[in-house]
Design a protein around this motif. Structure first.
Motif, short mmCIF file in Angstrom:
data_model
loop_
_atom_site.label_atom_id
_atom_site.label_comp_id
_atom_site.label_asym_id
_atom_site.label_seq_id
_atom_site.Cartn_x
_atom_site.Cartn_y
_atom_site.Cartn_z
N ALA B 82 -31.95 -39.43 46.87
CA ALA B 82 -31.85 -37.89 46.26
C ALA B 82 -30.86 -37.06 47.66
CB ALA B 82 -32.74 -36.78 46.26
N LEU B 83 -30.84 -37.87 48.91
CA LEU B 83 -30.55 -37.84 50.13
C LEU B 83 -28.86 -38.27 49.95
CD1 LEU B 83 -33.35 -37.76 52.91
CD2 LEU B 83 -31.20 -36.32 52.74
N HIS B 84 -28.84 -39.70 49.94
CA HIS B 84 -27.03 -39.36 49.37
C HIS B 84 -26.85 -39.06 48.12
CE1 HIS B 84 -23.79 -42.69 49.05
NE2 HIS B 84 -23.93 -43.21 49.72
N ARG B 85 -25.09 -38.81 48.73
CA ARG B 85 -24.56 -38.21 47.56
C ARG B 85 -24.49 -38.71 46.83
NH1 ARG B 85 -21.92 -33.24 48.56
NH2 ARG B 85 -22.89 -31.67 49.78
N GLY B 86 -24.23 -40.08 46.39
CA GLY B 86 -23.68 -41.13 45.27
C GLY B 86 -23.72 -41.84 45.22
N PHE B 241 -43.15 -42.40 56.36
CA PHE B 241 -41.72 -43.02 55.45
C PHE B 241 -40.68 -42.48 56.61
CE2 PHE B 241 -43.93 -42.48 51.95
CZ PHE B 241 -44.22 -43.50 51.18
N THR B 242 -39.57 -43.35 57.49
CA THR B 242 -38.85 -43.31 58.30
C THR B 242 -37.49 -43.78 58.24
OG1 THR B 242 -40.10 -43.38 59.81
CG2 THR B 242 -38.29 -43.15 60.88
N LEU B 243 -36.17 -42.28 58.35
CA LEU B 243 -34.74 -42.55 58.00
C LEU B 243 -33.61 -42.76 59.20
CD1 LEU B 243 -35.14 -40.12 55.40
CD2 LEU B 243 -34.76 -41.45 54.05
N GLY B 244 -33.24 -43.87 58.69
CA GLY B 244 -32.46 -43.74 59.66
C GLY B 244 -31.14 -43.55 59.06
N CYS B 245 -30.10 -42.80 59.23
CA CYS B 245 -28.52 -42.31 58.34
C CYS B 245 -28.12 -41.84 59.61
CB CYS B 245 -28.69 -41.16 57.49
SG CYS B 245 -30.68 -40.39 57.57
N LEU B 246 -26.89 -42.34 59.26
CA LEU B 246 -25.81 -42.90 59.61
C LEU B 246 -24.77 -41.80 59.55
CD1 LEU B 246 -23.80 -46.06 57.68
CD2 LEU B 246 -24.91 -46.16 60.38
N THR B 247 -24.76 -41.25 58.92
CA THR B 247 -24.39 -39.12 58.80
C THR B 247 -25.31 -38.92 58.64
OG1 THR B 247 -23.46 -39.32 56.43
CG2 THR B 247 -22.00 -39.72 58.14
N ASP B 248 -25.01 -37.18 58.75
CA ASP B 248 -26.67 -36.31 58.41
C ASP B 248 -26.44 -35.53 56.54
OD1 ASP B 248 -28.40 -34.23 58.82
OD2 ASP B 248 -27.53 -32.90 59.48
N PRO B 249 -27.48 -36.54 56.05
CA PRO B 249 -27.48 -35.90 53.97
C PRO B 249 -28.01 -35.02 54.28
CG PRO B 249 -28.87 -37.75 55.66
CD PRO B 249 -27.87 -37.36 56.41
N PHE B 250 -28.76 -33.62 55.90
CA PHE B 250 -29.24 -32.97 55.77
C PHE B 250 -28.39 -31.60 55.92
CE2 PHE B 250 -32.30 -36.55 57.25
CZ PHE B 250 -33.71 -35.61 55.81
N ALA B 251 -27.48 -31.80 56.47
CA ALA B 251 -26.50 -30.72 56.19
C ALA B 251 -26.20 -30.58 54.70
CB ALA B 251 -25.26 -30.96 56.98
N ASP B 252 -26.37 -31.38 54.04
CA ASP B 252 -26.10 -30.09 52.49
C ASP B 252 -27.75 -30.13 52.11
OD1 ASP B 252 -25.82 -29.74 49.74
OD2 ASP B 252 -25.51 -32.23 48.87
N ARG B 253 -28.38 -28.42 51.83
CA ARG B 253 -29.05 -28.09 51.93
C ARG B 253 -29.21 -28.14 50.37
NH1 ARG B 253 -31.02 -25.50 56.34
NH2 ARG B 253 -29.98 -25.16 57.97
N THR B 254 -28.55 -28.24 49.67
CA THR B 254 -29.09 -28.37 48.38
C THR B 254 -29.79 -29.59 48.13
OG1 THR B 254 -26.39 -28.87 47.18
CG2 THR B 254 -27.77 -26.92 47.30
N TRP B 255 -29.99 -30.87 48.64
CA TRP B 255 -29.83 -32.20 48.42
C TRP B 255 -31.58 -32.17 47.40
CZ3 TRP B 255 -33.89 -34.92 49.57
CH2 TRP B 255 -35.45 -34.25 50.03
N SER B 256 -32.37 -31.50 47.34
CA SER B 256 -33.54 -31.82 46.93
C SER B 256 -33.13 -31.93 45.11
CB SER B 256 -34.53 -30.96 47.68
OG SER B 256 -34.16 -29.86 47.67
N HIS B 257 -31.89 -30.86 44.99
CA HIS B 257 -32.11 -31.00 43.70
C HIS B 257 -31.35 -32.07 42.75
CE1 HIS B 257 -32.17 -26.72 44.45
NE2 HIS B 257 -32.18 -26.50 45.35
N ARG B 258 -30.95 -33.33 43.56
CA ARG B 258 -30.75 -34.25 42.93
C ARG B 258 -31.54 -35.58 42.53
NH1 ARG B 258 -26.12 -33.78 46.82
NH2 ARG B 258 -27.05 -34.79 48.68
N ILE B 259 -33.16 -35.04 43.52
CA ILE B 259 -33.91 -35.84 42.50
C ILE B 259 -34.45 -35.87 41.29
CG2 ILE B 259 -37.24 -35.93 43.09
CD1 ILE B 259 -36.39 -36.01 45.72
#
Lengths: 290, 290
Positions: B82-86, B241-259
């Motif tokens: 969900a954090l990843h846009r697509g 669980f620990t995430l490593g992200c190449l860019t900041d996926p949390f900048a998109d505040r609506t990320w959780s709506h993709r769950i």
């Protein structure tokens, strides 16, 4: 010494065997058994576990350990106290170990905490062996009353801002603390804007208890909400608490900032708010929306 | 039949004894033992437990049960997806039971899920006995590769949007999956905006593992975040669980709506966001702010 049946020496080592259910048992390696006695209500043991240090055990069931008690005790206390704008009088029913009382005392507005525990011997054992929890019962704001909580609440009216029902499982002495008639008395014991909370068991292992508790409070209170925490020593770990509120404390969006989190190990403002995000299967079982 | 030492018949009943640590043991009452074999890597057993139904057991440690696997598998998969846009290409390392793969397939953008499992026999046993999990490995979008994940990632570059490291504990075959050199290879395997996640154990029982994992990912990725869930069958239950992200996926505040929460039993948009609210003691141990 004569150990209870659930404590056995095997290969020179003491083990406490706890039946989480008829199908699941937890074996705790013990450093030592500090105390065993039979009270009029139950068998009380204090043991020292390798995993989580000293523990209170009632009728063979681990109630609290000094290693993880902070999770349960913070969550059952800080949430209702922070939700209430300025709790002065708090009643704790059960919770004879003193852990919830200790957390309540962290709120500066609190003038008095009444602890009503049915079994005086539980508190006596905790005062002696678990000062990490029961040591705070000496605070001048605390009043101890050894009596059945069900009978106690029948005598009080509009007396408390927050009532915490810190019961053991709905077997033995705590059974009546899970019934609608008791919650009705608790409601009457609340002052205006009062909040009650009770531990409502694990949705994985005791879903009917959670569902009945939620339903019973919903019939009595304008606002009922369930929240949760992960309590390692309780079966299923995913543990719930259910609130009954005379008015809507969530209308104040800043409520979680009142959490006294400089003093805590589990709860923070963010954890407090997050604890109301119920897992999908719990939400569906309770018929509540996100 | 010759049971492994951790399965014993007592009073006519089969019990699986799982050592959570040297100091804590969990005894599972079994309906039956469905399968036992020794692979080149470990001893594989499939048992049917009274509490949580069928379970995969490796070297005496319960890895997953059909009764509670949904919590772990949803949380290790839906959060990064969900954090990843697509996300189009997903790699699952370990996770031979297929549970994480099943969750990944719920995301419509996913075109391919590669599962790299070191032990072919684990997957074979799960396909036969745990179709609830492994049944989804037949999906045409899934490619199976039986190989050491450490070696596999050395060969791939900029290939995946999401990499899920679904390892067992850092003992036995999974040890190398907890080392910085491995994470560096995983990073190289990611496409731009890629995200990796790994299970990072219990902060109550294995705090150093969590701390080392968090630190190792922090040194490699611009954005590192730890989140948690309550997993009943794992020691301590409070699982990270620990995430490593190449860019900041949390900048998109609506990320959780993709769950994809129409399909889930644990995670919802609210649960996803709440899972980043770390208990105070975890936050302090990792040196992260709220």
């Amino acid at each position: 010494m004569n150990w209870p049946y659930y404590i056995q020496k095997r290969d020179g080592t003491l083990w406490l065997t706890e039946a989480e259910s008829g199908h699941l048992r937890l074996d705790w390696k013990l450093k030592e058994v500090l105390h065993v006695e039979r009270s009029p209500f139950q068998e009380i043991a204090i043991v020292d576990t390798e995993t989580f240090g000293k523990a209170l055990v009632l009728d063979g069931v681990v109630q609290t350990t000094v290693g993880d008690e902070f999770i349960y005790n913070e969550m059952i206390s800080h949430i209702p106290l922070a939700l209430h704008r300025g709790p002065e009088r708090v009643l704790v029913i059960g919770g004879g170990d003193g852990g919830a009382v200790r957390e309540c005392l962290k709120y500066p507005s609190v003038e008095r905490v009444d602890l009503v525990e049915i079994d005086e011997r539980v508190t006596a054992a905790c005062v002696r062996y678990l000062p990490e929890l029961a040591g705070f019962l000496e605070d001048p704001r605390v009043r101890l009353q050894f009596e059945d909580g069900v009978e106690y609440v029948q005598r009080v009216e509009a007396e408390y801002d927050v009532v915490i029902v810190d019961s053991s499982d709905p077997v033995g002495p705590a059974t009546l603390l899970f019934e609608g008639a008791f919650y009705q008395r608790v409601k009457r014991a609340l002052r205006p804007n009062g909040i009650m909370v009770c531990q409502s068991e694990s949705p994985l292992f005791y879903l009917p208890v959670l569902r009945n508790t939620h339903q019973a409070l919903k019939e009595l209170f304008p606002v009922t909400r369930t929240y949760w925490a992960s309590v390692p020593t309780y079966p299923g770990a995913l543990w719930t608490f259910t609130l009954g509120c005379l008015t809507d404390p969530f209308a104040d969006r800043t409520w979680s900032h009142r959490i006294q989190d400089g003093t805590t190990r589990y709860v923070t403002a963010a954890v407090a708010e997050a604890s109301f995000a119920l897992p999908a299967f719990v939400r569906r079982a309770l018929g509540v929306s996100e």
